[in-house]
Design a protein around this motif. Structure first.
Motif, short mmCIF file in Angstrom:
data_model
loop_
_atom_site.label_atom_id
_atom_site.label_comp_id
_atom_site.label_asym_id
_atom_site.label_seq_id
_atom_site.Cartn_x
_atom_site.Cartn_y
_atom_site.Cartn_z
N THR A 1 -17.39 47.84 -13.85
CA THR A 1 -17.53 46.89 -15.04
C THR A 1 -16.94 45.43 -14.72
N ASP A 2 -16.26 45.17 -13.57
CA ASP A 2 -15.50 44.03 -13.32
C ASP A 2 -15.42 44.10 -11.84
N ASP A 3 -16.37 43.40 -11.14
CA ASP A 3 -16.09 42.98 -9.61
C ASP A 3 -15.89 41.63 -9.14
N ASP A 4 -15.41 40.83 -10.35
CA ASP A 4 -15.49 39.33 -10.11
C ASP A 4 -13.83 39.15 -9.58
N TRP A 5 -13.60 39.62 -8.52
CA TRP A 5 -12.13 39.14 -7.79
C TRP A 5 -12.24 39.34 -6.31
N TYR A 6 -11.33 38.92 -5.77
CA TYR A 6 -11.35 38.76 -4.23
C TYR A 6 -9.87 39.49 -3.52
N ILE A 7 -9.00 38.93 -4.24
CA ILE A 7 -7.41 39.53 -3.70
C ILE A 7 -7.06 40.71 -4.40
N LEU A 8 -6.93 41.85 -3.98
CA LEU A 8 -5.97 42.87 -4.68
C LEU A 8 -4.60 43.13 -4.00
N TRP B 1 -10.40 51.31 2.33
CA TRP B 1 -11.20 51.05 1.44
C TRP B 1 -11.76 49.48 1.40
N ALA B 2 -10.68 48.50 1.64
CA ALA B 2 -10.95 47.13 1.76
C ALA B 2 -12.02 47.00 2.83
N GLU B 3 -11.87 47.33 3.94
CA GLU B 3 -12.76 47.22 5.04
C GLU B 3 -14.27 47.85 4.50
N ALA B 4 -14.21 48.78 3.98
CA ALA B 4 -15.50 49.20 3.49
C ALA B 4 -16.29 48.42 2.38
N THR B 5 -15.61 47.40 1.80
CA THR B 5 -16.08 46.85 0.61
C THR B 5 -17.35 45.59 1.19
N GLU B 6 -17.13 45.42 2.53
CA GLU B 6 -17.87 44.51 3.17
C GLU B 6 -19.36 45.08 3.49
N PRO B 7 -20.49 44.86 2.86
CA PRO B 7 -21.57 45.61 3.27
C PRO B 7 -22.15 45.24 4.64
N THR B 8 -22.52 46.24 5.23
CA THR B 8 -23.21 45.97 6.65
C THR B 8 -24.58 45.20 6.46
N GLU B 9 -25.06 44.89 7.56
CA GLU B 9 -26.28 44.03 7.41
C GLU B 9 -27.55 44.94 6.98
N ALA B 10 -27.48 46.16 7.45
CA ALA B 10 -28.44 47.20 6.78
C ALA B 10 -28.29 47.29 5.28
N GLU C 1 -25.15 44.49 -2.96
CA GLU C 1 -24.32 42.94 -3.00
C GLU C 1 -23.23 42.95 -2.40
N ASP C 2 -22.84 41.70 -1.90
CA ASP C 2 -21.76 41.55 -1.03
C ASP C 2 -20.65 41.09 -1.90
N HIS C 3 -19.70 41.94 -2.56
CA HIS C 3 -18.46 41.92 -3.19
C HIS C 3 -17.11 42.18 -2.41
N ARG C 4 -17.11 41.85 -0.98
CA ARG C 4 -15.98 42.19 -0.18
C ARG C 4 -14.77 41.72 -1.02
N ALA D 1 -19.46 33.15 3.56
CA ALA D 1 -20.37 33.87 2.88
C ALA D 1 -20.70 33.75 1.77
N GLN D 2 -19.71 33.39 0.96
CA GLN D 2 -19.65 33.39 -0.55
C GLN D 2 -20.42 32.18 -0.80
N TYR D 3 -19.88 30.92 -0.03
CA TYR D 3 -20.48 29.54 -0.77
C TYR D 3 -21.79 29.28 -0.27
N MET D 4 -22.17 29.94 1.08
CA MET D 4 -23.49 29.77 1.48
C MET D 4 -24.64 30.60 0.58
N ARG D 5 -23.96 31.66 0.30
CA ARG D 5 -24.83 32.56 -0.89
C ARG D 5 -25.04 31.72 -1.97
#
Length: 470
Positions: free
Chosen positions: A105-112, A128-137, A144-147, A255-259
């Motif tokens: 319901t809320d993925d709009d944050w970066y630092i935990l 868990w944090a490492e797994a939040t960055e999606p692979t290229e595949a 979506e990339d919400h690392r 990554a975020q800015y370019m997107r």
């Protein structure tokens, strides 16, 4: 029939919103709806007596020691019930499940940051944090990339974590929150790239550690507050995989800015033609991002040209396959960049001759630092201008100067006495007796051998600029 007078007013651009860290502070001491907070009074009301209130204070109250021009004044806090399970591993798993449920319901944050600091919880959160960055595949499959970047505290001297996107800092005081203080102290610089080493978060104590324990923490890529030559600062500003925090955050920002830039181009154009011109239009979003990263110190600048050190390869229409053209898919834009980096090591060593107006033999000058360099370095002296810190208590000592040069400007980060400073004799100049034909001096009837390569031994006196000295 058209009117004779037509007035059109175009507003070129809306004011850009300020860029700041999106921080989520997770409480596990009772369910509480997510809310954005901007002051400690409201936080203390909603989370009275709970750890996150103290953590929020650690984030906000960094005005005395931060080097930033501003402070963090916005965080989001959410509360969940304490994780349950048969043991700590099960509780850690439940914690991750609760975070994933909240992300739906809320993925709009970066630092935990969270109030959980047990070994199992920290390990689970780092993984868990490492797994939040999606692979290229995964990105290609539509994910979506919400690392996320996790900052945690540990009280364990033997914690072993090697994940990306995780930052751990050691602290041995249960009532202190070094992870929150660390974010509050250095976080306000974001998105500017600064080193997270050599910072001194307020409100935390230097932990009691042996040399062996410090070495073990460094090898494990766990940060900690230390003291060297009476200077307190955090070592080493790294993520648990050994990557520097500023490098990781810089990559995440690009990554975020370019997107965002690429989506803006697509949404602002009714049609982007499948031509060289269309490809160039899309590539402009890449160039805008890389130039922005140069301005922020993420990507290096060529000292001669002043341009960013990066390259972009934009494909031509002729290089696209028929299948790509039918699918309206542009061939990949490939770019490479050199990171700006930061100074984490000594650049010059020698004897401190002057600090400000005070110096040996009257060499001092306003806001200057003068170093007589060791013989194995080029040139005999280095002078650093615009140094306002008073280092006069170290005049005459062997020192190491940590500095950085950029665009012909030099910034001194610190001056540290080395281990080569030893006082063998304490006397005054008029009590020294020279010994003819000997490399010795005589003090109070005792002869001392002088290790000096030259025909004479210089004797310095400390004096202000303009006063005579011998």
């Amino acid at each position: 029939m058209p009117k004779d007078v037509i007035v059109v007013v175009n507003i070129d651009a809306k004011p850009a919103g300020s860029e700041a860290l999106d921080i989520l502070l997770l409480s596990t001491e009772g369910e509480q709806a997510a809310k954005v907070y901007r002051d400690l009074d409201t936080i203390n009301t909603d989370f009275s007596g709970k750890k996150v209130a103290a953590m929020a204070a650690a984030i906000f109250d960094q005005g005395k020691t931060t080097l930033a021009d501003t402070l963090i004044r916005k965080i989001k806090i959410v509360g969940i019930e304490a994780p349950t399970g048969e043991g700590e591993p099960e509780k850690a798993t439940a914690l991750i499940q609760a975070i994933e449920t909240y992300r739906q319901t809320d993925d709009d944050w970066y630092i935990l940051l969270t109030d959980q600091d047990g070994d199992d919880a920290v390990k689970a959160l780092a993984a868990w944090a490492e797994a939040t960055e999606p692979t290229e595949a995964e990105l290609g499959a539509g994910e979506e990339d919400h690392r996320k970047l996790y900052f945690g505290r540990t009280q364990s001297k033997s914690l072993a974590v090697t994940n990306r996107l995780a930052v751990i800092i050691y602290g041995d005081q249960a009532e202190e929150y070094p992870d929150a203080a660390y974010v509050g102290n250095v976080g306000p610089f974001y998105p500017e790239s600064v080193t997270w080493k050599f910072k001194r978060p307020d409100g935390i104590s230097v932990p009691v550690l042996t040399d062996a324990e410090r070495e073990a923490l460094e090898e494990a890529n766990v940060n900690f507050l230390t003291v060297e030559y009476k200077k307190e600062y955090v070592k080493n500003g790294v993520c648990t995989d050994g990557e520097f925090i500023d490098v990781q955050m810089g990559a995440d920002y690009i990554a975020q800015y370019m997107r965002e830039q690429l989506y803006s181009i697509f949404l602002a154009n009714a049609k982007i033609p499948y031509t060289d011109a269309g490809f160039a239009l899309i590539a402009s979003g890449v160039y805008q991002t890389l130039n922005r990263a140069v301005d922020l110190g993420i990507i290096a600048t060529d000292p001669e040209s002043g341009n960013g050190v990066y390259s972009v390869t934009v494909p031509k229409r002729i290089e696209a396959t028929d299948e790509q053209a039918r699918a309206r898919q542009m061939p990949d834009i490939v770019w490479e960049a050199q990171l700006e980096g930061a100074v984490h090591s000594v650049k010059v060593t020698g004897t401190l001759l002057a600090s400000g107006k005070v110096g040996l033999n009257g060499e001092g000058s306003e806001e200057a630092l003068v170093i007589y360099k060791d013989k194995n370095q080029d040139n005999k002296e280095d002078t650093f201008d615009d140094v306002t810190t008073d280092y006069s208590d170290m005049i005459g000592q062997k020192v190491q100067v940590l500095y950085k040069e950029k665009n012909n400007d030099t910034t001194v980060y610190g001056v540290f006495a080395t281990d080569d400073n030893k006082v063998n004799i304490s006397t005054t100049a008029n009590n020294l007796e020279s010994q003819s034909g000997e490399d010795k001096i005589k003090v109070d009837g005792t002869k001392y051998t002088v290790d000096y390569q030259g025909s004479y031994m210089p004797i310095y006196t400390v004096a202000a600029s303009g006063t005579g000295a011998s």
